[in-house]
Design an enzyme around this catalytic site. Structure first.
Site, PDB file in Angstrom:
ATOM      1  N   TYR A  63      13.659  18.381 -12.840  1.00  0.00           N
ATOM      2  CA  TYR A  63      15.096  18.378 -12.562  1.00  0.00           C
ATOM      3  C   TYR A  63      15.737  19.622 -13.185  1.00  0.00           C
ATOM      4  O   TYR A  63      15.398  20.030 -14.298  1.00  0.00           O
ATOM      5  CB  TYR A  63      15.704  17.102 -13.118  1.00  0.00           C
ATOM      6  CG  TYR A  63      17.207  17.054 -13.110  1.00  0.00           C
ATOM      7  CD1 TYR A  63      17.926  17.237 -11.937  1.00  0.00           C
ATOM      8  CD2 TYR A  63      17.912  16.808 -14.286  1.00  0.00           C
ATOM      9  CE1 TYR A  63      19.311  17.203 -11.923  1.00  0.00           C
ATOM     10  CE2 TYR A  63      19.300  16.764 -14.284  1.00  0.00           C
ATOM     11  CZ  TYR A  63      19.991  16.958 -13.102  1.00  0.00           C
ATOM     12  OH  TYR A  63      21.362  16.924 -13.097  1.00  0.00           O
ATOM     13  N   ASP A 136       9.432  11.353 -17.127  1.00  0.00           N
ATOM     14  CA  ASP A 136      10.658  10.976 -16.420  1.00  0.00           C
ATOM     15  C   ASP A 136      10.217  10.272 -15.143  1.00  0.00           C
ATOM     16  O   ASP A 136       9.701  10.897 -14.221  1.00  0.00           O
ATOM     17  CB  ASP A 136      11.484  12.220 -16.103  1.00  0.00           C
ATOM     18  CG  ASP A 136      12.827  11.881 -15.472  1.00  0.00           C
ATOM     19  OD1 ASP A 136      12.944  10.803 -14.842  1.00  0.00           O
ATOM     20  OD2 ASP A 136      13.761  12.698 -15.565  1.00  0.00           O
TER      21      ASP A 136
END
Length: 344
Positions: A63, A136
């Site tokens: 991200y 994540d």
């Protein structure tokens, strides 16, 4: 006087304690912490476990907010050594790790390229060195992936996304089965940084957890239908969805995930001008940068968030015509028809 277990809400309150207990159980961990955002959860984890001038090994497809945290804050401000590697190959992680490494970090599936890493294989590397391994797992949700069971030490979620599931709360969570890691993160959260999820947002996330299985099954079924439709369309050059048998990492996805979630990306076969016209022609899919809610959202990183895209040599480059799709809970025929009508 006897002390109250929840005598100061920044350190503890009943609603947050209840949510953290739920989050720990659903991820199979011993401890959980609820934060005000996904980035708060990620930054607290990284900055608590990696000292100034420390060493982080990270997957190169992550991200954009995490990339900026690592490059501009950890490396730029705290002078940490950050190595980005293509974590699709565990040997790349092994080659970058040494006895001075403080943390290995990965996303799987990644945002927005849907790449996977072999959690068990990387965990074997980090176990050898005694290094914490954080994953994540936002795109998979706890319903479709259990990183702790596969050997990771830390799992992070943006609860804003699938766990809450209704696009009405911003939050994050860290779950771990490592007592030492939990103690360091809890101190940073409650004493050092003071960053935790509000009681009302904890209520909203707890509400979302109650419907997580039903929603994720529906998200996946819809995403599969959309991915299969796009794979056959002549204006789509490539579809990134782990649930497709044609996807290069489909076998790994089938081994470490119980389902493939509702996120996919595809490369539009056309010019940026044609791509923009396609997006404007959609009626069911709404342009938006978030994901994981009941509504279907679509994002073109090069058009909508160009300043957040990493195009450096160290991180994975995102194609200019890449389209990221968060497939919602609408009728799958309506979703496919929306694409059929809007695609030139």
């Amino acid at each position: 006087m006897n002390g109250n277990e929840h005598d100061y809400s920044r350190e503890s309150n009943p609603t947050r304690a209840a949510l953290e207990h739920q989050l720990a159980r659903v991820e199979g961990g011993d401890h959980a912490l609820a934060f005000a955002s996904g980035m708060a959860a990620i930054s607290t984890t990284i900055l608590s476990l990696v000292p100034p001038s420390g060493h982080v090994v990270s997957s190169d497809s992550i991200y954009s907010g995490t990339e900026k945290l690592l490059t501009e804050l950890a490396a730029g401000h705290f002078e940490c050594d950050v190595d980005f590697v293509d974590a699709r190959e565990p040997e790349n992680v092994a080659a970058a790790v040494d006895e001075d490494t403080d943390l290995v970090w990965a996303e799987t599936p990644t945002n927005p390229l849907m790449r996977l890493c072999d959690i068990g294989a990387i965990a074997a590397v980090t176990d050898e060195y005694g290094i914490p391994f954080g994953v994540d797992s936002t795109f998979a949700s706890p319903y479709f992936q259990a990183p702790l069971e596969l050997g990771a030490d830390i799992v992070v979620h943006s609860t804003t996304k699938y766990i809450n599931g209704h696009s009405d709360s911003t939050g994050g969570a860290v779950i771990t089965d490592d007592d030492g890691v939990f103690d360091r993160l809890a101190f940073s959260q409650r004493v050092g940084l003071g960053n935790m999820l509000s009681p009302f947002d904890c209520y909203l996330v707890g509400r979302g957890l109650k419907t997580l299985p039903a929603r994720m099954e529906h998200h996946e079924a819809n995403a599969r239908a959309v991915a299969e439709f796009l794979e056959e369309h002549d204006r789509v050059a490539r579809v990134y969805y782990p649930g497709l048998k044609s996807y290069p990492q489909h076998e790994l996805a089938s081994e470490q995930m119980s389902g493939y979630s509702g996120m996919l990306s595809f490369e539009f076969d056309g010019s940026p001008v044609e791509l923009e016209a396609f997006i404007e022609g959609l009626e069911v899919f709404t342009p938006g940068a978030s994901l994981g809610g009941t509504e279907s959202l679509i994002e073109v990183p090069s058009l909508m968030i160009p300043d957040e895209i990493g195009h450096g040599e160290e991180t994975a480059e995102i194609p200019e015509t890449l389209v990221r799709v968060s497939v919602g809970l609408e009728d799958p025929d309506d979703l496919c028809e929306d694409f059929r009508t809007a695609l030139p």
